[in-house]
Motif scaffolding. Structure first.
Motif, PDB file in Angstrom:
ATOM      1  N   LEU A   4      -8.125  -2.482 -11.911  1.00 14.67           N
ATOM      2  CA  LEU A   4      -8.402  -2.712 -10.491  1.00 14.67           C
ATOM      3  C   LEU A   4      -8.847  -1.439  -9.770  1.00 14.67           C
ATOM      4  O   LEU A   4      -9.733  -1.473  -8.917  1.00 14.67           O
ATOM      5  CB  LEU A   4      -7.146  -3.296  -9.827  1.00 14.67           C
ATOM      6  N   VAL A   5      -8.234  -0.324 -10.111  1.00 15.22           N
ATOM      7  CA  VAL A   5      -8.522   0.931  -9.408  1.00 15.22           C
ATOM      8  C   VAL A   5     -10.013   1.297  -9.474  1.00 15.22           C
ATOM      9  O   VAL A   5     -10.616   1.594  -8.436  1.00 15.22           O
ATOM     10  CB  VAL A   5      -7.620   2.070  -9.935  1.00 15.22           C
ATOM     11  N   PRO A   6     -10.637   1.251 -10.654  1.00 19.75           N
ATOM     12  CA  PRO A   6     -12.075   1.559 -10.688  1.00 19.75           C
ATOM     13  C   PRO A   6     -12.906   0.573  -9.860  1.00 19.75           C
ATOM     14  O   PRO A   6     -13.908   0.969  -9.262  1.00 19.75           O
ATOM     15  CB  PRO A   6     -12.426   1.443 -12.170  1.00 19.75           C
ATOM     16  N   LEU A   7     -12.457  -0.684  -9.821  1.00 23.40           N
ATOM     17  CA  LEU A   7     -13.162  -1.687  -9.018  1.00 23.40           C
ATOM     18  C   LEU A   7     -13.148  -1.298  -7.548  1.00 23.40           C
ATOM     19  O   LEU A   7     -14.168  -1.322  -6.862  1.00 23.40           O
ATOM     20  CB  LEU A   7     -12.494  -3.056  -9.181  1.00 23.40           C
ATOM     21  N   VAL A   8     -11.948  -0.954  -7.056  1.00 23.99           N
ATOM     22  CA  VAL A   8     -11.800  -0.560  -5.656  1.00 23.99           C
ATOM     23  C   VAL A   8     -12.624   0.700  -5.392  1.00 23.99           C
ATOM     24  O   VAL A   8     -13.312   0.814  -4.375  1.00 23.99           O
ATOM     25  CB  VAL A   8     -10.316  -0.330  -5.314  1.00 23.99           C
ATOM     26  N   ARG A   9     -12.555   1.638  -6.333  1.00 23.21           N
ATOM     27  CA  ARG A   9     -13.302   2.891  -6.183  1.00 23.21           C
ATOM     28  C   ARG A   9     -14.799   2.597  -6.098  1.00 23.21           C
ATOM     29  O   ARG A   9     -15.508   3.118  -5.255  1.00 23.21           O
ATOM     30  CB  ARG A   9     -13.006   3.805  -7.366  1.00 23.21           C
ATOM     31  N   GLY A  10     -15.264   1.707  -6.976  1.00 23.85           N
ATOM     32  CA  GLY A  10     -16.695   1.409  -7.012  1.00 23.85           C
ATOM     33  C   GLY A  10     -17.152   0.615  -5.798  1.00 23.85           C
ATOM     34  O   GLY A  10     -18.175   0.915  -5.199  1.00 23.85           O
ATOM     35  N   LEU A  70      -7.770   2.773   2.487  1.00 26.94           N
ATOM     36  CA  LEU A  70      -8.256   3.461   1.289  1.00 26.94           C
ATOM     37  C   LEU A  70      -7.601   4.817   1.104  1.00 26.94           C
ATOM     38  O   LEU A  70      -7.947   5.574   0.197  1.00 26.94           O
ATOM     39  CB  LEU A  70      -9.781   3.608   1.349  1.00 26.94           C
ATOM     40  N   ASP A  71      -6.655   5.147   2.008  1.00 27.28           N
ATOM     41  CA  ASP A  71      -5.945   6.410   1.870  1.00 27.28           C
ATOM     42  C   ASP A  71      -4.821   6.290   0.851  1.00 27.28           C
ATOM     43  O   ASP A  71      -4.244   5.230   0.666  1.00 27.28           O
ATOM     44  CB  ASP A  71      -5.346   6.822   3.214  1.00 27.28           C
ATOM     45  N   SER A  72      -4.556   7.433   0.242  1.00 26.78           N
ATOM     46  CA  SER A  72      -3.414   7.500  -0.650  1.00 26.78           C
ATOM     47  C   SER A  72      -2.145   7.611   0.193  1.00 26.78           C
ATOM     48  O   SER A  72      -2.169   8.158   1.298  1.00 26.78           O
ATOM     49  CB  SER A  72      -3.590   8.715  -1.544  1.00 26.78           C
ATOM     50  N   LEU A  73      -1.042   7.093  -0.315  1.00 26.33           N
ATOM     51  CA  LEU A  73       0.230   7.239   0.392  1.00 26.33           C
ATOM     52  C   LEU A  73       1.351   7.302  -0.632  1.00 26.33           C
ATOM     53  O   LEU A  73       1.133   7.156  -1.833  1.00 26.33           O
ATOM     54  CB  LEU A  73       0.452   6.095   1.388  1.00 26.33           C
ATOM     55  N   ARG A  74       2.572   7.561  -0.152  1.00 25.00           N
ATOM     56  CA  ARG A  74       3.691   7.658  -1.066  1.00 25.00           C
ATOM     57  C   ARG A  74       4.863   6.839  -0.549  1.00 25.00           C
ATOM     58  O   ARG A  74       5.215   6.931   0.622  1.00 25.00           O
ATOM     59  CB  ARG A  74       4.118   9.127  -1.207  1.00 25.00           C
ATOM     60  N   ALA A  75       5.434   6.030  -1.416  1.00 21.06           N
ATOM     61  CA  ALA A  75       6.581   5.203  -1.014  1.00 21.06           C
ATOM     62  C   ALA A  75       7.876   5.945  -1.301  1.00 21.06           C
ATOM     63  O   ALA A  75       7.910   6.866  -2.129  1.00 21.06           O
ATOM     64  CB  ALA A  75       6.559   3.880  -1.777  1.00 21.06           C
ATOM     65  N   LEU A  76       8.946   5.550  -0.627  1.00 18.17           N
ATOM     66  CA  LEU A  76      10.260   6.178  -0.812  1.00 18.17           C
ATOM     67  C   LEU A  76      10.714   6.095  -2.266  1.00 18.17           C
ATOM     68  O   LEU A  76      11.207   7.075  -2.834  1.00 18.17           O
ATOM     69  CB  LEU A  76      11.288   5.479   0.068  1.00 18.17           C
ATOM     70  N   THR A  77      10.520   4.921  -2.848  1.00 18.70           N
ATOM     71  CA  THR A  77      10.979   4.725  -4.220  1.00 18.70           C
ATOM     72  C   THR A  77      10.224   5.650  -5.183  1.00 18.70           C
ATOM     73  O   THR A  77      10.837   6.341  -6.003  1.00 18.70           O
ATOM     74  CB  THR A  77      10.736   3.270  -4.647  1.00 18.70           C
ATOM     75  N   ALA A  78       8.897   5.669  -5.032  1.00 13.83           N
ATOM     76  CA  ALA A  78       8.098   6.527  -5.904  1.00 13.83           C
ATOM     77  C   ALA A  78       8.451   7.994  -5.656  1.00 13.83           C
ATOM     78  O   ALA A  78       8.462   8.809  -6.586  1.00 13.83           O
ATOM     79  CB  ALA A  78       6.614   6.291  -5.638  1.00 13.83           C
ATOM     80  N   HIS A  79       8.739   8.314  -4.412  1.00 12.48           N
ATOM     81  CA  HIS A  79       9.096   9.688  -4.067  1.00 12.48           C
ATOM     82  C   HIS A  79      10.331  10.133  -4.841  1.00 12.48           C
ATOM     83  O   HIS A  79      10.364  11.225  -5.412  1.00 12.48           O
ATOM     84  CB  HIS A  79       9.352   9.757  -2.554  1.00 12.48           C
TER      85      HIS A  79
END
Lengths: 254, 595
Positions: free
Chosen positions: B134-140, B239-248
């Protein structure tokens, strides 16, 4: 040409289990016409075949013919072009136990009218009052129309359901043991009401109570196993001796 | 001698012992919740000064510059969970309505099956497929790196969807059949019945579904970690990157081992715990409160009904299509790798399996590690959970009972990363205290996983015992069966289906979880698990690791292969135990007939 329902060779099965095997019956206008039979003979199924309600239950297969004469037009209820919703709007039904919707007394009548018939608010108000009056309920509930319908007594709830059906102005009224869950006093009120309504509507009542049938029936059908309907003389219901004979007939047919 | 047998002390003492054991089991459930809270609070204590607190509640996260602000992560988590809910809730509702009659009846069962299937897809599998597909799709199609809010929210929506659908399905199954004949007899269409009558009566279910869906999206670690780009800043666009509490939490524990960053880490944990607490409280109020009044939120008229039907068709098409695309992509990429080489690399399989020869580029050590992990945690959680469930259903009363039930529900709702954080904190504490050499290991992971899956077993046991008809209890009592014998010989076997259902859920959950073990001892390349106090490998972590750090296309394909294996494993597991469950019920019933 006064018949309104003509059922011929009707078979109904649920999940492969046949409930009706070739039932036939003709209901004349007026009435009340009472359908009696022991439990398990398919009275309810036969009644529900008229407004095609059996189809709402899982695994139902219906064959045979049900012809209705509504609005001067004779047609096959199960024909391709007939929409069951349309049909059910012209055939009112009251169930064994009161089934008010979980809304107010007034909305119980108004909501279905607005959804099914798309009437204006003024029309709905007029019909609701008229129907509640016909059901003998108006004086009892006119001050509590906004209260939840479940706060009414059992007998009142059943008359509310009757009013809800009457508000559609049906030509035919189907009642499935309408007094089975009511106390003795409410039973008499509903019975008197049905006799009164029979002047304006065609009334078809299912009952398993011979005394009730005796009070109501102008025409009588006795239903046996598999839906074999036999017309009987309502006069049989009035004397105790004949009632015995009728009970014997019921047993024999079951 | 009737009097002697009536006063039989042996039976009484045995009963007391059983009761005490069961009490301990449910007490342990309460204790584990208390322990998590206590650890989080204990490690947050240093923050309890104005200076420290104001340092944490800022917008800058630069650990090497001495800035430990966690607000960007708070915003990130909320943004992700809310946007996922905004997507998943309407789709879930549309899908449920489709199943209940807006769509053709023949499609209802297959669709429900698809939804049940979705509950079994491991998060890490979603993460892998999305990161590579999915990521390359969104990027493209759009711009940026593709690792962004949008991608993550899409996948989180897919993750939360089955939760929402199953809750709504339960609610409608409760409401709709009662209305069916009434509505039909009044000449209403199926759409009118569902939209105008059933839905307004389902306010409670609609809210419960939203709450649970929100919690599911908020509590997930892997998808934000793998897909959001993890930039510690509040996002300005989708389309911005962000960080969630759990991932943090996962990131900081993984990269940093001894610094002041920990204080803020536990603050994140406490926040997440607080949110699950609130969610649980909200659910409780929903289930207790009076039925939500009928709200007519669909505008009147046939047009609105037609649009709703069209939307439910859309939902019923798009959700299975998305799932099919994801699984198809997985099959396409991973299908070719399936074979002995995937598991054993260059090592001869028999050597690896029988003589324990080391396997370097195969999944064998990870499979073994997962097996150990699941086995150990099941050994801990299943007996404890069943005993706790019995106690809560049969003996716990009053305030203590309610507290225990609340704790179990809370434990079920706590994000899995908090169990990992708990394990990690336990090691920190042991190191500071009487065991300086303590380190994360297999046993710790199993312990934390057991805590994670414990509420599934407790909840299922309790619920299925309570669902038994009251007459069964009365019958047992009337037959003179002692209380606990009735419970173990009659009630528990009758409830066996439900209990085993909980066990399957627990095992599946233990097999697929990645967040917990990431913090408690899993590493890449640890080889076969040596002992309880060693590091280990596990399948879900291998997938995560390969997806993030792959060096060659072969390694990436290996990740897809591993994902396919894990997916088959969880599917097989639930299938097998479902069969077992049916068999068990049959055996008990026929045994009852013989007796």
């Amino acid at each position: 040409m006064t018949s309104i329902v003509e059922i011929a060779n009707l078979h109904v099965s649920f999940g492969g289990r046949e409930v009706l095997r070739g039932a036939s019956m003709t209901v004349e206008r007026g009435g009340p016409t009472v359908l009696i039979g022991r439990s398990g003979t398919g009275k309810t199924t036969l009644l529900r075949a008229v407004n095609r309600l059996n189809e709402c239950l899982p695994g139902c297969v219906t064959t045979g013919s049900v012809r209705l004469t509504l609005g001067g037009e004779n047609f096959d209820a199960y024909a391709q072009g007939v929409r069951p919703e349309e049909l059910r709007r012209r055939v009112g039904m009251v169930f064994q136990t009161p089934n008010p919707l979980p809304v107010s007394v007034y909305r119980n009548i108004a909501l279905p009218l607005s959804l099914a018939l798309n009437l204006s608010a003024a029309d709905i108000r007029g019909r609701a009052e008229r129907a509640l009056t016909e059901a003998g309920l108006w004086d009892e509930v006119k001050d509590r129309l906004d209260q939840p319908a479940v706060t009414l007594s059992g007998g009142q709830q059943q008359r509310l359901c009757l009013a809800r059906a009457l508000a559609y102005r049906p030509e035919l009224l189907l009642l499935d043991e309408p007094t089975a869950s009511l106390d003795q006093r409410s039973v008499r009120v509903v019975e008197d009401l049905l006799l009164d309504l029979a002047g304006r509507y065609t009334v078809l009542v299912v009952s398993h109570n011979l005394r009730q049938a005796g009070r109501l029936a102008r025409r009588l059908f006795v239903l046996g196993e598999g839906g074999a309907a036999r017309e009987a003389d309502p006069a049989m219901l009035t004397s105790a001796v004949d009632r015995e004979a009728l009970a014997a007939l019921l047993d024999e047919m079951t | 001698m009737p009097t002697a047998s009536m006063n039989s002390t042996r039976g009484g003492r045995g009963d007391a012992l059983v009761a005490a054991l069961l009490f301990c089991a449910s007490g342990l459930c309460v204790l584990s919740v208390a322990a998590i809270l206590a650890f989080l609070a204990w490690f947050c204590l240093p923050l309890l000064s104005w200076r420290e607190l104001s340092a944490v509640l800022t917008w800058r996260w630069e650990p090497f510059g001495g800035h430990f602000g966690i607000l960007p992560m708070v915003v990130g988590s909320l943004a992700l969970a809310l946007s996922a809910l905004l997507l998943a809730w309407p789709l879930g509702l549309g899908l449920t309505l489709f199943i209940h009659g807006l769509g053709p009846r023949v499609l209802a069962r297959p669709l429900l099956f698809v939804v049940r299937l979705m509950t079994g897809v491991p998060t890490v599998v979603y993460g892998l497929v999305a990161a590579i597909g999915l990521v390359p799709l969104v990027r493209g199609a759009l711009s940026g790196s593709g690792f962004c809010w949008l991608t993550t929210a899409l996948m989180l929506a897919l993750l939360a969807l089955p939760t929402i659908v199953l809750v709504l399905d339960g609610q409608l199954a409760l409401v709709a059949p009662r209305l069916r004949l009434t509505a039909a007899a009044l000449g209403l269409t199926r759409a009118q019945e569902l939209l105008r009558l059933a839905l307004p009566m389902s306010g409670r279910g609609l809210r419960t579904a939203a709450t649970l869906g929100f919690a599911r999206a908020l509590g997930d670690t892997l998808l934000p970690l793998m897909l959001s780009g993890n930039a510690a800043q509040p996002p300005h666009s989708l389309l911005d990157s962000l960080r969630a509490l759990t991932a943090h939490i996962a990131l900081v524990v993984a990269t940093d081992s001894q610094s002041a960053a920990y204080g803020s880490l536990f603050a994140c944990g406490l926040l997440l715990f607080g949110v699950s607490f609130l969610v649980n409280l909200g659910l409780r109020r929903l289930s207790r409160g009076a039925d939500v009044s009928a709200l007519a939120w669909l505008p009147p008229g046939r047009l609105a009904e037609r649009l709703a039907v069209a939307f439910s068709w859309f939902a019923a098409l798009i959700v299975p299509a998305a799932l099919a695309l994801l699984l198809g992509f997985l099959l396409l990429r991973g299908g070719g790798t399936l074979g002995l080489t995937l598991f054993f690399g260059d090592t001869p399989p028999l050597d690896a399996m029988l003589r324990g020869a080391p396997v370097f580029d195969g999944l064998w050590p990870a499979c073994l590690g997962s097996l150990w992990l699941v086995g150990l945690s099941a050994c801990l959680a299943v007996p404890l959970g069943v005993a706790g469930g019995i106690h809560l259903s049969e003996a716990a009363t009053g305030r203590a009972g309610r507290l225990a039930v609340f704790c179990v529900d809370l434990l079920a709702g706590v994000p899995s990363i908090l169990m990992g954080l708990f394990g990690f904190a336990l090691i920190l504490l042991l190191r500071r205290g009487f065991w300086p050499g303590a380190n994360t290991c297999l046993l710790l992971s199993a312990l934390c996983l057991a805590m994670l899956v414990l509420p599934y077993v407790v909840g299922a046991t309790r619920a299925s015992l309570q669902a038994l008809p009251e007459e069964l209890r009365l019958t047992c009592a009337a037959l003179g069966l002692p209380r606990w014998r009735a419970v173990f010989r009659v009630l528990l076997p009758s409830a066996g289906r439900g209990v085993l259902g909980g066990v399957v859920l627990a095992i599946g959950r233990a097999a697929e979880d990645t967040a917990v073990i990431m913090l408690t001892g899993v590493v890449a390349g640890a080889g076969n698990p040596g002992g309880l106090t060693d590091k280990f490998e596990a399948l879900p972590f291998s997938i995560y690791y390969l997806a993030a750090e792959y060096q060659s296309p072969e390694e990436l394909n290996q990740a897809f292969g591993a994902a396919l294996v894990l997916l088959c494993l969880t599917a097989l597991l639930s299938g097998a135990v479902r069969r077992l469950r049916q068999g068990l019920t049959r055996r008990w019933e026929s045994g009852g007939a013989r007796a």
